[in-house]
Design a protein around this motif. Structure first.
Motif: not given
Ligand code: DGI
Ligand code: FE
Ligand code: FE
Ligand code: FE
Length: 189
Positions: A153-163, A169-182
């Motif tokens: 849960r902690a890591l999911a929230l950290a990734l979600s916050n980062t995304i 910031q209008g920055q592209e999110v790397y697909p691996l970051t999204i799939s890690a969260y999912e």
């Protein structure tokens, strides 16, 4: 082979003081998480010590390493430079320090983006990087509290916050970051 002091010195030589202090914070946080979640504290410490090893390498050197290393995807070059130091770091720590431990190398490699199906050691380092005592993010206290109870849960929230932060910031999110969260979110049910 290397003592802890020698490893710390090798890392200190690679970075400015501020980033070294961050590294010591990640070491502390990683050891605490390792103790809590039953991860080998020695492996957690080594991965944390070296996680930002490549952070200050020349851009051109990083590009070369990404192109020449078979298991670093070249699509990283289409994304933000900030993503490069993690896989390049894993490669350099293997070549220059001689660490061959696959799980430690993967914890370094995926500390910025995460990935689906992370090992517990990978999760510890990725989360420790986010919650170390020197960090100041919005929403960080909630992640720190969750980290005491539920690493997923902690890591999911950290990734979600980062995304969310990157999207704002209008920055592209790397697909691996999204799939890690999912992947983590599906596991939470
Ligand atoms: O090296 P650190 O500063 O200790 O932390 P880090 O390795 O977790 O992240 C470095 C930066 O990378 C941070 O500012 C957030 C950013 N980042 C993480 N995931 C992504 C990302 N940037 C982009 N553009 N896309 C991502 O998916
Ligand atoms: Fe990093
Ligand atoms: Fe490659
Ligand atoms: Fe870091």
């Amino acid at each position: 082979q290397w003592t802890k002091e020698e490893m710390l010195q090798a890392v200190k030589d690679q970075m400015p003081e501020k980033r070294y202090i961050h590294t010591l914070g990640v070491v502390q946080a990683a050891k605490e998480l390792a103790g809590r979640y039953g991860v080998d504290p020695y492996e957690a410490e080594i991965a944390a010590i070296f996680h930002d090893y490549a952070k200050f390498r020349d851009e051109s050197e990083m590009v070369k390493i990404i192109k020449h290393t078979a298991d670093i995807p070249n699509d990283l070059l289409d994304y933000h430079k900030e993503l490069w130091h993690a896989p390049v770091g894993a490669q350099l720590v293997q070549k220059e320090i001689g660490i061959e431990h696959k799980d430690i190398l993967n914890a370094i490699r995926f500390h910025t983006t995460g990935r689906p199906g992370m090992s517990l050691l990978e999760k510890v380092v990725c989360l420790a990087d986010y919650i170390e005592p020197g960090r100041k993010f919005i929403g960080l206290e909630e992640v720190r509290e969750l980290a005491l109870k539920d690493i997923d849960r902690a890591l999911a929230l950290a990734l979600s916050n980062t995304i969310q932060f990157l999207q704002q910031q209008g920055q592209e999110v790397y697909p691996l970051t999204i799939s890690a969260y999912e992947f983590l979110r599906v596991g939470l049910g």
